[in-house]
Design an enzyme around this catalytic site. Structure first.
Site, PDB file in Angstrom:
ATOM      1  N   ASN A 408       0.826  -1.202   0.000  1.00  0.00           N
ATOM      2  CA  ASN A 408       0.000   0.000   0.000  1.00  0.00           C
ATOM      3  C   ASN A 408       0.862   1.253   0.000  1.00  0.00           C
ATOM      4  O   ASN A 408       1.084   1.855  -1.041  1.00  0.00           O
ATOM      5  CB  ASN A 408      -0.954  -0.011   1.204  1.00  0.00           C
ATOM      6  CG  ASN A 408      -2.141   0.921   1.006  1.00  0.00           C
ATOM      7  OD1 ASN A 408      -2.028   1.963   0.380  1.00  0.00           O
ATOM      8  ND2 ASN A 408      -3.278   0.551   1.542  1.00  0.00           N
ATOM      9  N   ASP A 409       1.353   1.654   1.165  1.00  0.00           N
ATOM     10  CA  ASP A 409       2.081   2.920   1.269  1.00  0.00           C
ATOM     11  C   ASP A 409       3.331   2.956   0.394  1.00  0.00           C
ATOM     12  O   ASP A 409       3.700   4.018  -0.113  1.00  0.00           O
ATOM     13  CB  ASP A 409       2.474   3.175   2.728  1.00  0.00           C
ATOM     14  CG  ASP A 409       1.265   3.303   3.639  1.00  0.00           C
ATOM     15  OD1 ASP A 409       0.228   3.804   3.157  1.00  0.00           O
ATOM     16  OD2 ASP A 409       1.342   2.898   4.808  1.00  0.00           O
TER      17      ASP A 409
END
Length: 480
Positions: A408-409
């Site tokens: 994700n990040d």
């Protein structure tokens, strides 16, 4: 056993530890590196036991009970360690590392208290005589670093596990007014009581100093969020090494000094590398003050409801099977689903079709440094296919399909495009530059940083929702 032989054996053990670090720097040589480490530790332990027996014999002491307890502790501790190592899941490895760091810190504190209680037994001073001031300084340093390491590692363990309801163990930073000032005052008080101990060798200031150090370990880590836990684990690794080295000076044990220094320095270097990967200040990490500057842990709050383009595993398999180049970005979701073996099978099928497949690894993917590398190595993925971020970022623009699995990040374009984002400036895997992007996630939930990811809403992105293992297995069946 003469002291020259002891010195030689300690030197051999030290060389083994150095070779272990060298071997662990590359997955291809990690097994031999582990072997060197185990051999070095065995030599160090047996040599130390032989040295204790020799010194006790010279003093005419009966060590039968002490040696019995020592070997019992080695057997019990070794059995527990072997059991935990065999049973621990890959997703729980970061918690295990944090737990091990806490034990190292606590061991340093216990040894320091034993030395202060019976300095003559450790050869620091004749019976009834005070400990030399220089040794008191070393005991003070080893004790407070060990205490901070212990309590800080316990908090890190709780934050990493994510299953405890106690507020200090939750991923979100715990912040309050005057936090840094309180930490500073406590640090000064700890230093003051430590100086009193160094001047007087009195027990009360030593105990108070230790208690403050335990409290500081908690207060330093609680303002740090889950997004920054990979750096915290590395930092605490460094602290545990310095604690061991400090006690090694007090005991005049060169093996403990060397081993502690190796762990401390390698942990500090790794922390610096991780800070660069996350665009963090190294000194803020050391002081435990960066958790509330941004990049804090995921808040778990609701994300903005926006339309996304979704598809099935069959759709994803069709895109992958018709591509010429594929880059796979593994993340923590892959580890949670234990999907690495299914992914290896998918990779093999794509390669059989003549497709160029590579893996892209972000330095902080997962929950600790090297987490994804170990995960892929467990599935026996050919390491020639695995590439670090700085080596592969330039290839994304020419890549046909990027398959993001649970990350994700580390692929969030906001780090590049939004200067106000809490991850602004953080180096990312530039998956958004690829021609087509496939993202597998269980849901649209945010990552550790609690941010929506613009990558998921791009026109060229297709979301495939579901458990990573099930989705990948379905892809394997569909790839022709």
């Amino acid at each position: 056993m003469s002291m020259s032989v002891v010195t030689l054996l300690y030197l051999i053990a030290s060389v083994c530890f150095i070779q272990a670090l060298k071997g662990l720097s590359n997955p291809k040589t990690a097994r031999i590196g582990n072997t060197f480490g185990m051999v070095g530790m065995a030599i160090a332990i047996l040599t130390t036991i032989a040295l204790i027996v020799k010194q006790a014999s010279a003093l005419g002491s009966d060590l039968s009970l002490g040696l019995g307890l020592l070997f019992a502790a080695l057997v019990v501790g070794g059995a527990i360690g072997a059991y935990v190592a065999a049973k621990v899941e890959m997703t729980k490895m970061p918690e295990l590392v944090a737990a091990m760091h806490s034990l190292i810190g606590l061991a340093a504190v216990c040894i320091a208290y034993a030395v202060v209680s019976e300095p003559s037994a450790f050869g620091l001073a004749p019976l009834g005589e005070p400990i030399p001031v220089g040794n008191r300084v070393e005991l003070f340093i080893g004790t407070f670093v060990g205490a901070i390491t212990f309590s800080g590692s316990v908090i890190a363990f709780g934050k990493l596990s994510g299953k405890y309801q106690f507020r200090l163990f939750k991923g979100a930073p715990v912040v309050y007014r005057g936090q840094h000032m309180i930490n500073l005052l406590l640090a000064l008080a700890m230093l003051g009581f430590g100086i009193i101990f160094m001047l007087t060798q009195a027990w009360l200031p030593f105990v108070i100093m230790t208690a403050i150090a335990f409290a500081l370990g908690v207060l330093i880590i609680i303002p740090i969020g889950g997004a920054d836990m990979p750096v915290v684990v590395s930092m605490l690794n460094s602290y545990s090494g310095w604690a061991a080295a400090g006690i090694g000076f007090s005991l005049n044990n060169p093996m403990l000094i060397i081993a502690g220094s190796l762990v401390g320095s390698s942990g500090a270097i790794l922390s610096y590398i991780m800070c660069r990967a996350m665009n963090r200040s190294f000194f803020n990490v050391l002081l435990g003050g960066f958790g509330n500057e941004g990049g804090a842990a995921a808040t778990g709050g609701a994300q903005e409801q926006r339309p996304v383009k979704s598809g099935s595993a069959d759709d994803a398999a069709f895109m992958l099977g018709n591509a010429e180049t594929v880059v796979i970005v593994p993340g923590y979701g892959l580890a949670v689903a234990r999907a690495q073996h299914a992914l290896k099978e998918l990779t093999d099928k794509l390669i059989e079709k003549g497709i160029d497949v590579k893996y892209a690894i972000h330095p902080v993917a997962g929950r600790m440094p090297g987490h994804m590398n170990v995960l892929l190595a467990e599935a026996e993925v050919d390491y020639e296919l695995v590439h670090e971020m700085e080596d592969i970022n330039g290839e994304f623009q020419q890549t046909d399909v990027v398959l993001v699995l649970g990350a994700n990040d580390v692929v969030n374009p906001a780090a590049k495009t939004d200067p106000k984002s809490v991850i602004a400036g953080m180096p990312i895997l530039e998956a958004y530059r690829a021609k087509t992007i496939i993202v597998n996630k269980r849901s649209m939930a945010a990552g550790y940083a609690g941010l929506d990811n613009e990558l998921f809403y791009m026109d060229k992105t297709m979301m495939v929702f579901g458990d990573a293992k099930k989705v990948i297995e379905d892809m394997v069946k569909a790839v022709e």
